[in-house]
Scaffold this active site. Structure first.
Site, mmCIF file in Angstrom:
data_model
loop_
_atom_site.group_PDB
_atom_site.id
_atom_site.type_symbol
_atom_site.label_atom_id
_atom_site.label_comp_id
_atom_site.label_asym_id
_atom_site.label_seq_id
_atom_site.Cartn_x
_atom_site.Cartn_y
_atom_site.Cartn_z
ATOM 1 N N GLY A 71 0.850 -1.183 0.000
ATOM 2 C CA GLY A 71 0.000 0.000 0.000
ATOM 3 C C GLY A 71 0.892 1.242 0.000
ATOM 4 N N GLY A 120 0.370 -4.923 0.827
ATOM 5 C CA GLY A 120 -0.865 -4.637 0.105
ATOM 6 C C GLY A 120 -0.956 -5.358 -1.222
ATOM 7 C CD GLU A 143 2.574 -6.067 6.152
ATOM 8 O OE1 GLU A 143 3.236 -7.104 6.405
ATOM 9 O OE2 GLU A 143 1.849 -5.959 5.151
ATOM 10 C CG ASP A 151 -2.397 -4.210 6.524
ATOM 11 O OD1 ASP A 151 -1.481 -4.787 5.912
ATOM 12 O OD2 ASP A 151 -2.695 -3.021 6.317
#
Lengths: 383, 672
Positions: A71, A120, A143, A151
């Protein structure tokens, strides 16, 4: 406005073939990191294709040497620094909604992972029906080194890997190649990159949403790769023994015990990595993957949305800002985590990340209803 | 005609389907599986509800679920796109025993048993209970093998042993260097432990005990672990010192060497194949004047001096025997509290199936009706759901009572654990049978679990005390309380009998909905039955005694009232724990739904035949109760999914019919 729309549309290229649509992530300089406009546009496209009877198959790929590196965290960090963590929340809300749509999509999605696939990027591909790895694929969920946690629904797909491999990948952020992805189930196929053009051409001719037919077409261009000898996947017994432990502290102790029995570079490197990661991230990541194992993909995303909002709000720890500073902005690779040690992150602090936010305007992630679609069994099983 | 037309249309559709070789059939006009999650809402927080009914160690439970789900040892099978875990009960007895043993070792490697014998305190005891509750949802054989080793063998050493026994045996047992078993039951004596015939004498020349099986009926029988694995056992035996029988005592005996061979003067034989629990190696043991050192007597209650003198701090043999029965309490508590969980598995499966399976349309061309939308189906299953909730609160109460035990509370624990063990395990069998039937033909498939649960858990009503005998013991204990209160002219105190001191509750002649749903009325009704039955029981026994019968004989003859009373005591206690749990909650959706469940539980208790038989309810009242039950069932119907989701059972521990059963049975899932 016009320019922003056009830039949004430049960032994801659309090719329409008979009954297939090829979507190409097009921010090669940023390794196709998902920007907010890209996510919004993808969401629109996926929603439209679902109700369009002419579309039977969606192919997702990346331009350049990455499928998608994650992301666009830099933008989120910018918002948080400007005191607007809620803009960041809005980013994740859209991204997770896209993840959910992909996970429960009524038509097959084929993701061609010919390069870096991280964070992401994994979220935009792993939930889909087919994940095609190549010799260029590099997969990771990095992450915890950024002060975040895996996530984008990773607590769903990591927790469903064999044994405790998911905990290993999620906590250490270790990289996998295409062969390893296929072996552990993250990839459904391995196709040498030289075959990709003919694979795409063949898929564009398919006039079917039947996963069996699509799978058999991809099969024709597949190769059976061998997992390299020193692969972590060949150490599943050690990983299971250590990463099945109840807490991060116990995982570390177990690894240290293994290291005593056998002098092994891999074990000490694993310990090193864990010690470098954000202690708060490690603890919430482990809990998240553990809870994810027992939840459907929707519940996983709702939980992760709560967590990511807590992370951005920064009430307990501001490690996310610090991690991004050290790795993405200043690039000194020397984050100063706070709390600095695992034992300083109490269970009750961890609990907080899983609770609703204490903010009147804030709401839990509301996922779109999927009851009006004739979901395939593959999607139903994830609910 | 309309119906005939509709059937023809359906049949035509079937016939016109694309050829069976096509892997995906068209879904037009065919049944579709629609997951209940998409149509049903959760109107309360199911995580909060789970915290309430599991009561403790939620994270620990989920960790253990994960440990099972991530290993090939637990026989994962993909059906309808989901993974399910189910032991393979088609394996031979030998294979099942081997698999059970492998699973136990796997848990050992994963550190599941850490602190189970060497740790102390309430936390570790509750953690142990949580683990048993989780494992019992997967397989009974594992929990029994573990229960024998940790609760019975380990418990005997903890409770009957003294420091040198603890130091010598507990750590080695916890890490399974020693595998223990528990040799109490004999061919000729089960529930009546005081009648066992194994005899031990003392030889002061060598300072050894000599243990002997004097006759065939004295062979140790059903000894879990004895047939294959156990290296040591606790033997229960009459202790004869210089011709005086001192009653039942417990000794440690090694029965196998490190090489796995049976020790000299010990004979072991297999109990053979059973109707369930074939993963447990039950065996029979004969002792041929086996000699063990003096310190192998577990001597916390009584000891023998080197020169052969019998020493005990407890002079009364009845009390001495009661002290020996203490570890059985832990096993009984464990059986009672875990049995709620198999009922939960059965209900979660049956309810989920009933939310996706349809049968018969009310009007032509209308969709068929969901099973759970039939009032009759609600009536079959929802009261059983209410019972699992009620029993969860009672189980929590019992666990807390047990882990906080004091020498003074032993009797109370004995009464509660006996009563709950009988009530919960009977309820478990009844519930599972109802769930099996509610799933129709699908319920008969092994992969759908419920049938296996019935055969695997049938034994619960027998071991650790036959349920009927336990219920009679409860009534006897209540009888003793009554006499004690009467004799000393004191009030009732303890066992929740305080209501006996109050005037008899009055049941209104007209029962409206509000009254029927008030906890005050519900408690009154259950107290009234208990109070009256206790009066009756005492009167009954006294009458027999007045006619010259012995007290024991009088008890035997009053068995009917005794069992009614036992049930009355159980029901009232369970309701009381429910009411107390409810009282701790702030008002809101969670409390509202618990109120409905409590009412459903209580009113279902009022359907017990005793209420009409003894006239506590009028015929009109009984009819009102019935009507209210139907009403509450329909009010609980929208919560059905949330109620079984709150059980917190991972999907993998349910079965294919609880999920996409159409896909699980599709042509494409057939292994061609």
């Amino acid at each position: 406005m016009a320019s922003s729309v056009s830039s949004q549309h430049d960032q994801v290229l659309v090719e329409a073939h008979a009954s297939a649509r090829i979507l190409t992530l097009n921010r090669p300089k940023q390794l196709n990191a998902l920007s907010f406009p890209m996510i919004s546009w993808l969401l629109e496209l996926f929603l439209a294709y679902e109700v369009d009877p002419n579309v039977k198959l969606v192919i997702l790929k990346g331009k350049g040497r990455a499928f998608c590196a994650g992301g666009d965290v830099a933008a989120v960090v910018h918002d948080i620094r400007a005191g607007d963590w809620k803009a960041g929340a809005h980013f994740f809300l859209k991204e997770f909604t896209l993840n959910y749509l992909m996970a429960t999509y009524s038509k097959p999605q084929v993701s061609i992972l010919n390069g870096i696939t991280m964070g992401g990027g994994a979220g935009a591909s792993m939930h889909g029906r087919f994940r095609v790895a190549t010799e260029n694929t590099v997969f990771a969920m990095p992450e915890t080194a950024l002060g975040l946690f895996p996530d984008v629904g990773a607590s769903y797909f990591l927790s469903r890997l064999p044994g405790f491999f998911g905990e290993y990948l999620g906590l250490t952020g270790s990289k996998l190649d295409g062969a390893e992805m296929l072996a552990c189930g993250l990839a459904t196929h391995f196709v040498p990159s030289a075959n990709l053009p003919i694979l795409e051409a063949a898929l564009c001719k398919v006039d079917s949403s039947d996963p069996v037919i699509i799978s058999s077409i991809i099969d024709q261009y597949c190769k059976q790769p061998s997992v390299k000898e020193q692969s972590a996947y060949n150490r599943l017994d050690v990983i299971d023994r250590c990463f099945s432990q109840k807490t991060v502290e116990k995982i570390l102790t177990a690894l240290e015990k293994e290291a005593v029995h056998q002098r092994d570079g891999w074990i000490s490197a694993t310990i090193e990595t864990l010690k470098k990661a954000s202690p708060t991230s490690l603890k919430i990541s482990l809990r998240s993957i553990r809870e994810g194992r027992l939840q459907g993909v929707g519940a996983c995303l709702v939980r992760e949305y709560r967590m990511v909002c807590h992370v951005m709000q920064g009430d307990f720890s501001k490690d996310f800002l610090e991690g991004c500073r050290a790795l993405l902005i200043d690039k000194d690779k020397n984050p100063k985590w706070e709390p600095s040690k695992l034992e300083l992150v109490s269970d009750s602090a961890v609990d907080c990340y899983f609770s609703k936010l204490n903010d009147e305007e804030w709401e839990d992630l509301k996922l779109p209803s999927r009851s009006n679609f004739n979901l395939p069994p593959y999607a139903i099983a994830k609910l | 005609m309309d119906r005939a037309f509709q059937r023809t249309k359906i049949l035509t559709n079937h016939l016109l389907q694309s050829s069976p070789s096509s892997p995906s059939l068209s879904s037009n006009d065919c049944l579709n599986y629609s997951p209940p999650e998409l149509s049903e809402n959760y109107e309360f927080d199911i995580k909060e509800m789970r915290k309430l009914i599991d009561g403790h160690h939620i994270e620990e439970r989920d960790w253990l679920f994960g440990i099972l789900m991530q290993s090939k040892f637990f026989n994962p099978k993909v059906r309808g796109g989901k993974v399910f875990l189910l032991p393979d009960y088609n394996q031979s007895m030998e294979q099942q025993r081997e698999m059970t043993w492998k699973r136990i070792q796997y848990f050992l490697d994963r550190g599941v048993y850490k602190g189970w014998l060497t740790g102390k305190g309430e936390e570790v005891e509750l953690r142990k209970f949580a683990a048993f509750e989780v494992l019992s949802m997967y397989d009974h054989s594992i929990s029994i093998k573990l229960g024998v080793h940790f609760f019975l063998w380990g418990g005997a050493i903890q409770f009957f042993g003294t420091k040198h026994h603890h130091d010598k045996w507990l750590r080695d047992s916890e890490n399974y260097s020693i595998k223990g078993c528990f040799a109490m039951t004999e061919l000729g004596h089960g529930s009546n432990v005081r009648g066992i015939e194994t005899v031990t004498t003392y030889d002061s020349n060598t300072e050894e005990f000599v243990i002997n099986t004097p006759c065939e009926s004295a062979q140790k029988y059903w000894i879990g672990g004895a047939a294959n694995h156990a290296t040591h056992t606790v033997v229960f035996s009459q202790l004869n010192i210089n011709g005086t029988n001192q009653g039942v005592h417990a000794f440690i005996v090694q029965i196998r060497g490190a090489d796995g061979n049976v020790c000299p003067n010990i004979r072991i034989s297999d109990c053979g194949h059973k109707i369930g629990l074939n993963g447990v190696d039950n065996g029979r043991i004969w002792f041929d004047n086996v000699r063990v050192p003096r310190e192998n007597l577990l001597n916390s209650v009584a000891d023998v001096s080197p020169d052969g003198k019998y020493l005990s701090s407890i002079k009364d043999p009845d009390q001495r025997f009661a002290a020996f029965m203490a570890p059985l309490t832990s096993g009984r508590v464990n059986i009672a509290v875990t049995s709620v969980y198999q009922a939960k598995v059965g209900l979660a499966i049956a309810i989920r199936y009933a939310l996706t399976r349809r049968a018969f349309s009310l009007k032509p061309n209308e969709p068929e009706v969901l099973l759970l939308d039939y009032p009759s189906h609600q009536r079959r299953l929802l009261p059983l759901v209410a019972k699992t909730y009620a029993m969860s609160f009672a189980a929590k109460y019992l666990k807390i009572l047990y882990v906080k035990r004091t020498p003074q509370s032993n009797k109370t624990i004995h009464v509660f654990s006996s009563s709950f063990k009988a009530t919960f395990t009977w309820n478990n069998m009844q519930t599972l049978q109802e769930c099996r039937e509610a799933c129709g033909g699908q319920g008969l498939k092994t992969e759908n679990r419920i049938g296996n649960l019935i055969s695997e858990y049938d034994v619960q009503s027998t071991f650790e005390g036959d349920n009927h005998i336990l219920m009679q013991q409860v009534s006897k204990a209540l009888f003793a309380e009554y006499l004690a209160a009467q004799k000393r002219n004191k009030v009732f105190k303890g066992l929740g009998l305080e209501h006996m001191n109050r005037p008899c509750p009055i049941i209104p002649s007209q029962l409206n909905s509000t009254t029927l749903r008030s906890s005050q009325f519900q408690m009154d009704a259950l107290c009234l039955r208990e109070k009256n039955l206790l009066d009756l029981f005492v009167a009954d026994v006294s009458q027999y005694q007045a006619n010259g019968e012995s007290k024991e004989h009088a008890f035997i003859k009053s068995y009917q009232v005794a069992e009614d009373l036992g049930r009355a005591f159980s029901d009232r206690t369970i309701l009381q724990t429910f009411v107390e749990a409810e009282a701790t909650l702030v008002s809101g959706s969670l409390k509202d739904v618990l109120g409905l469940l409590r009412s459903l539980y209580a009113l279902t208790c009022l359907e017990d035949v005793a209420f009409l038989h003894y006239g506590y309810l009028s015929v009109d009242n009984a009819a009102s109760v019935r009507k209210e039950i139907t009403k509450i069932c329909s009010e609980l119907r929208p919560h059905a999914l949330a109620l079984v989701s709150s059980y917190g059972i991972p999907d993998a521990f349910l079965s294919p019919i609880a999920f996409n059963w159409i896909e699980a049975n599709s042509w494409s899932s057939v292994e061609h």
